[in-house]
Design a protein around this motif. Sequence first.
Motif, PDB file in Angstrom:
ATOM      1  N   SER A  41      20.502   3.860  65.080  1.00 41.61           N
ATOM      2  CA  SER A  41      18.640   4.925  64.908  1.00 41.61           C
ATOM      3  C   SER A  41      17.855   4.377  66.078  1.00 41.61           C
ATOM      4  O   SER A  41      18.380   3.502  67.069  1.00 41.61           O
ATOM      5  CB  SER A  41      18.487   3.771  63.496  1.00 41.61           C
ATOM      6  OG  SER A  41      18.308   2.736  63.737  1.00 41.61           O
ATOM      7  N   LEU A  42      17.420   5.842  65.906  1.00 41.20           N
ATOM      8  CA  LEU A  42      15.680   5.574  66.586  1.00 41.20           C
ATOM      9  C   LEU A  42      14.551   5.792  66.400  1.00 41.20           C
ATOM     10  O   LEU A  42      14.609   6.565  65.435  1.00 41.20           O
ATOM     11  CB  LEU A  42      15.583   6.482  68.090  1.00 41.20           C
ATOM     12  CG  LEU A  42      15.421   6.927  69.285  1.00 41.20           C
ATOM     13  CD1 LEU A  42      15.917   6.932  69.806  1.00 41.20           C
ATOM     14  CD2 LEU A  42      14.030   8.167  68.587  1.00 41.20           C
ATOM     15  N   GLN A  43      13.622   5.375  66.651  1.00 38.57           N
ATOM     16  CA  GLN A  43      12.060   5.917  66.156  1.00 38.57           C
ATOM     17  C   GLN A  43      11.849   5.813  67.397  1.00 38.57           C
ATOM     18  O   GLN A  43      11.574   6.015  68.507  1.00 38.57           O
ATOM     19  CB  GLN A  43      11.793   3.760  66.000  1.00 38.57           C
ATOM     20  CG  GLN A  43      12.494   3.312  65.014  1.00 38.57           C
ATOM     21  CD  GLN A  43      11.846   1.973  64.036  1.00 38.57           C
ATOM     22  OE1 GLN A  43      11.068   1.312  65.128  1.00 38.57           O
ATOM     23  NE2 GLN A  43      11.717   1.971  62.707  1.00 38.57           N
ATOM     24  N   LEU A  48      14.847   2.046  70.562  1.00 41.43           N
ATOM     25  CA  LEU A  48      15.422   1.390  69.476  1.00 41.43           C
ATOM     26  C   LEU A  48      15.840  -0.168  69.706  1.00 41.43           C
ATOM     27  O   LEU A  48      15.480  -0.864  70.364  1.00 41.43           O
ATOM     28  CB  LEU A  48      17.005   2.266  70.064  1.00 41.43           C
ATOM     29  CG  LEU A  48      17.699   2.170  71.438  1.00 41.43           C
ATOM     30  CD1 LEU A  48      17.941   0.294  71.810  1.00 41.43           C
ATOM     31  CD2 LEU A  48      17.844   2.870  72.320  1.00 41.43           C
ATOM     32  N   GLY A  89      22.349  -2.660  61.257  1.00 37.59           N
ATOM     33  CA  GLY A  89      21.953  -2.053  62.039  1.00 37.59           C
ATOM     34  C   GLY A  89      20.832  -0.956  62.445  1.00 37.59           C
ATOM     35  O   GLY A  89      20.241  -0.590  63.032  1.00 37.59           O
ATOM     36  N   ILE A 101      16.694  -0.166  62.285  1.00 37.50           N
ATOM     37  CA  ILE A 101      15.183  -0.687  62.188  1.00 37.50           C
ATOM     38  C   ILE A 101      14.562  -0.830  61.638  1.00 37.50           C
ATOM     39  O   ILE A 101      14.517   0.382  60.815  1.00 37.50           O
ATOM     40  CB  ILE A 101      14.595  -0.270  63.853  1.00 37.50           C
ATOM     41  CG1 ILE A 101      15.616   0.133  64.711  1.00 37.50           C
ATOM     42  CG2 ILE A 101      13.734  -1.264  64.118  1.00 37.50           C
ATOM     43  CD1 ILE A 101      15.501   1.245  66.161  1.00 37.50           C
TER      44      ILE A 101
END
Lengths: 111, 118
Positions: free
Chosen positions: A31-33, A91, B102, B104
């Motif tokens: 996932s990425l922010q 991340l 996993g 965030i």
Amino acid sequence: TQLLEQSPQFLSIQEGENLTVYCNSSSVFSSLQWYRQEPGEGPVLLVTVVTGGEVKKLKRLTFQFGDARKDSSLHITAAQPGDTGLYLCALNKGGSEKLVFGKGTKLTVNP
Amino acid sequence: GAGVSQTPSNKVTEKGKYVELRCDPISGHTALYWYRQSLGQGPEFLIYFQGTGAADDSGLPNDRFFAVRPEGSVSTLKIQRTERGDSAVYLCASSSTPGTSGRINEQFFGPGTRLTVL
């Protein structure tokens, strides 16, 4: 070597223009922010993307997560001076709680 | 409601001095993080607390840096024998629970303390 590469590093545009900024990695991430940081403030979360190919919209902002989950983009339509700031992607590495940030794209929208 | 607060907002010190930076997280947040942001860079992880214990201190650059969170709320970052290279904005963040599977968890950042070492 940066885990996350952001481009461009600087971007200065006129109000009303469209723009896209990029966040790339050689690794696959779960996932990425995306965050926006204004001068003198801490980063503020804009969105979290999780699924490959995912597209999320937040008013004039459109976030895309690459199919292979190694890259992401942020597109702003009809930019406004209030969009000015440092846009950071982040991340979590190795399943830990810590965030790893890119260097960011510093956006200036001129009235 | 109150967000994450950090004091002081600015700290100027001389090389070799000791400094303490304070972070008040959002009430009820069990996780607390310290990051350092140098000019032109993104934030860089220093240490993460879950409750009172340091769950991950792998980002502390050397033994001059130390952080505590004795009661599981307020945290203090301590820097001994400061060096000019320590000049940066020190950011604190908190979150309610660790991320799962996993993913965030959202971290809420304070405004930072700008440290200048002359």
